[in-house]
Design an enzyme around this catalytic site. Sequence first.
Site, PDB file in Angstrom:
ATOM      1  N   TYR A 188       1.096  -1.131   0.342  1.00  0.00           N
ATOM      2  CA  TYR A 188       0.067  -0.186   0.146  1.00  0.00           C
ATOM      3  C   TYR A 188       0.817   1.556  -0.039  1.00  0.00           C
ATOM      4  O   TYR A 188       1.967   1.363   0.303  1.00  0.00           O
ATOM      5  CB  TYR A 188      -0.972  -0.309   1.347  1.00  0.00           C
ATOM      6  CG  TYR A 188      -0.654  -0.306   2.426  1.00  0.00           C
ATOM      7  CD1 TYR A 188      -0.458   1.501   3.079  1.00  0.00           C
ATOM      8  CD2 TYR A 188       0.470  -0.919   3.082  1.00  0.00           C
ATOM      9  CE1 TYR A 188       1.160   1.606   4.535  1.00  0.00           C
ATOM     10  CE2 TYR A 188       1.052  -0.588   4.277  1.00  0.00           C
ATOM     11  CZ  TYR A 188       1.038   0.206   4.902  1.00  0.00           C
ATOM     12  OH  TYR A 188       1.753   0.452   5.614  1.00  0.00           O
ATOM     13  N   PHE A 237       2.855   9.289   3.867  1.00  0.00           N
ATOM     14  CA  PHE A 237       2.704   9.334   4.826  1.00  0.00           C
ATOM     15  C   PHE A 237       3.744   7.860   5.539  1.00  0.00           C
ATOM     16  O   PHE A 237       4.081   7.662   6.154  1.00  0.00           O
ATOM     17  CB  PHE A 237       2.012   9.655   5.945  1.00  0.00           C
ATOM     18  CG  PHE A 237       0.697   9.398   5.772  1.00  0.00           C
ATOM     19  CD1 PHE A 237       0.539   8.004   6.458  1.00  0.00           C
ATOM     20  CD2 PHE A 237       0.210   9.735   4.982  1.00  0.00           C
ATOM     21  CE1 PHE A 237      -0.712   7.103   6.354  1.00  0.00           C
ATOM     22  CE2 PHE A 237      -1.905   9.062   4.608  1.00  0.00           C
ATOM     23  CZ  PHE A 237      -1.502   7.770   5.692  1.00  0.00           C
ATOM     24  N   ASP A 238       3.441   7.005   4.031  1.00  0.00           N
ATOM     25  CA  ASP A 238       3.954   5.508   5.245  1.00  0.00           C
ATOM     26  C   ASP A 238       3.008   5.281   3.072  1.00  0.00           C
ATOM     27  O   ASP A 238       2.646   5.075   2.777  1.00  0.00           O
ATOM     28  CB  ASP A 238       2.377   4.917   5.572  1.00  0.00           C
ATOM     29  CG  ASP A 238       2.762   3.724   6.267  1.00  0.00           C
ATOM     30  OD1 ASP A 238       4.277   3.413   5.906  1.00  0.00           O
ATOM     31  OD2 ASP A 238       1.771   2.568   7.266  1.00  0.00           O
ATOM     32  N   ILE A 260      -7.637   1.141  11.068  1.00  0.00           N
ATOM     33  CA  ILE A 260      -8.167   2.391  11.344  1.00  0.00           C
ATOM     34  C   ILE A 260      -9.492   1.779  10.569  1.00  0.00           C
ATOM     35  O   ILE A 260      -9.832   1.064   9.474  1.00  0.00           O
ATOM     36  CB  ILE A 260      -7.930   3.334  10.507  1.00  0.00           C
ATOM     37  CG1 ILE A 260      -7.358   3.307   9.271  1.00  0.00           C
ATOM     38  CG2 ILE A 260      -6.722   4.503  11.156  1.00  0.00           C
ATOM     39  CD1 ILE A 260      -6.667   4.566   8.125  1.00  0.00           C
ATOM     40  N   TYR A 315      -7.474   8.739  11.654  1.00  0.00           N
ATOM     41  CA  TYR A 315      -6.771   9.195  13.125  1.00  0.00           C
ATOM     42  C   TYR A 315      -7.191  10.176  13.769  1.00  0.00           C
ATOM     43  O   TYR A 315      -6.561  10.816  14.885  1.00  0.00           O
ATOM     44  CB  TYR A 315      -5.113   9.008  12.864  1.00  0.00           C
ATOM     45  CG  TYR A 315      -4.376   7.861  12.317  1.00  0.00           C
ATOM     46  CD1 TYR A 315      -4.349   6.996  13.286  1.00  0.00           C
ATOM     47  CD2 TYR A 315      -3.875   8.216  11.321  1.00  0.00           C
ATOM     48  CE1 TYR A 315      -3.278   5.360  12.904  1.00  0.00           C
ATOM     49  CE2 TYR A 315      -3.354   7.120  10.503  1.00  0.00           C
ATOM     50  CZ  TYR A 315      -3.449   5.780  11.337  1.00  0.00           C
ATOM     51  OH  TYR A 315      -3.004   4.476  10.940  1.00  0.00           O
ATOM     52  N   PHE A 359      -5.930   5.745  -0.056  1.00  0.00           N
ATOM     53  CA  PHE A 359      -4.239   4.778   0.347  1.00  0.00           C
ATOM     54  C   PHE A 359      -4.519   4.089  -1.348  1.00  0.00           C
ATOM     55  O   PHE A 359      -6.042   3.858  -1.500  1.00  0.00           O
ATOM     56  CB  PHE A 359      -4.893   3.614   1.198  1.00  0.00           C
ATOM     57  CG  PHE A 359      -4.699   4.048   2.632  1.00  0.00           C
ATOM     58  CD1 PHE A 359      -3.239   4.049   2.876  1.00  0.00           C
ATOM     59  CD2 PHE A 359      -5.145   4.738   3.414  1.00  0.00           C
ATOM     60  CE1 PHE A 359      -2.464   4.252   4.293  1.00  0.00           C
ATOM     61  CE2 PHE A 359      -5.106   5.522   4.723  1.00  0.00           C
ATOM     62  CZ  PHE A 359      -3.332   5.369   5.298  1.00  0.00           C
TER      63      PHE A 359
END
Length: 308
Positions: free
Chosen positions: A231, A242-243, A260, A286, A300
């Site tokens: 992902y 961020f990821d 989440i 979040y 995502f």
Amino acid sequence: MRRLLAILLPGLLLLTACGGSTAEPEPTSVSAGETAKFDSLKLTDNGDKKAPGVEFTKPLEVAEPTIKVVTEGSGETVKANQVANISILALNGTDGTTLEDTFPGEPEPLELNEELKTGSEVIYNAFVGSKVGSSLALAVPGQAASAGAEAQPTQLLVIKVLSAEDVAPVLEKPEGETVTPPAGLPTVTEKDGIPEINVEGVAAPTALVSQDLIKGKGPTVKESDTLTVNYVGVTLVGGTKFDSSFDRGEPASFPLTGVIKGWTQGLAGKTVGSRVLLVIPKDLAYGDAGQGEAKGDLVFAVDILGAK
């Protein structure tokens, strides 16, 4: 494995060297330990959704892990590298009281893989070669009292093999039919096999968006599954990455109930092999506080490579 086996097995794994058999695990189930202690054990079958009646001479005490097929089923033989779906009744070996009963709920999956064989050969060898419909008895040795911990009696587990199935291989990349998403969503392109997300001009979502970009042909994902995915995640405002599992060089695996809400709700019902675009409102991510750089509404691209 879920909660019950996760609780019981760590102590058992420490003791497998005492009574493990090194016999070939196929084609028949291999018993291990003090199996004569099961001579008094009698089971009354009550179907697949209700725990069997259990009678045995009390107290039951074993010094080493002990396992045996006590009632043989009539189904197919369970093979190595399959998943055995089981229900478990755990009893106190001293007085026969019930510690836990999973029969009324969903079966527990037990992967008969090399990890289990290495960690607990006695369990692996007993399940591989048994037949679907069989009931196995597993006696876990008690533990002496120690500083800060009370003594624990021998525990008797009666385990029924409800079914067995092959494990679908984990994919290396998404596989399926390309889907054209509706206008107004973030766009996803691919460079060297890695998705790149462009959020320019995209409005804030009023609800969760879960859009197939590639529709896989594999099994449907259940909310209770553990997924293997690749992902990339970016913020909707500014498009800051961020990821990314791609940046770490390997897929991620996690229970879908442990992430989440936007992932849990957005990926349940999708199919293995899919690439899914998730546009997640902050209240399903979040929240206002965020987590690190993951702040506000999030986007995502998720490749679902496996589910179990």
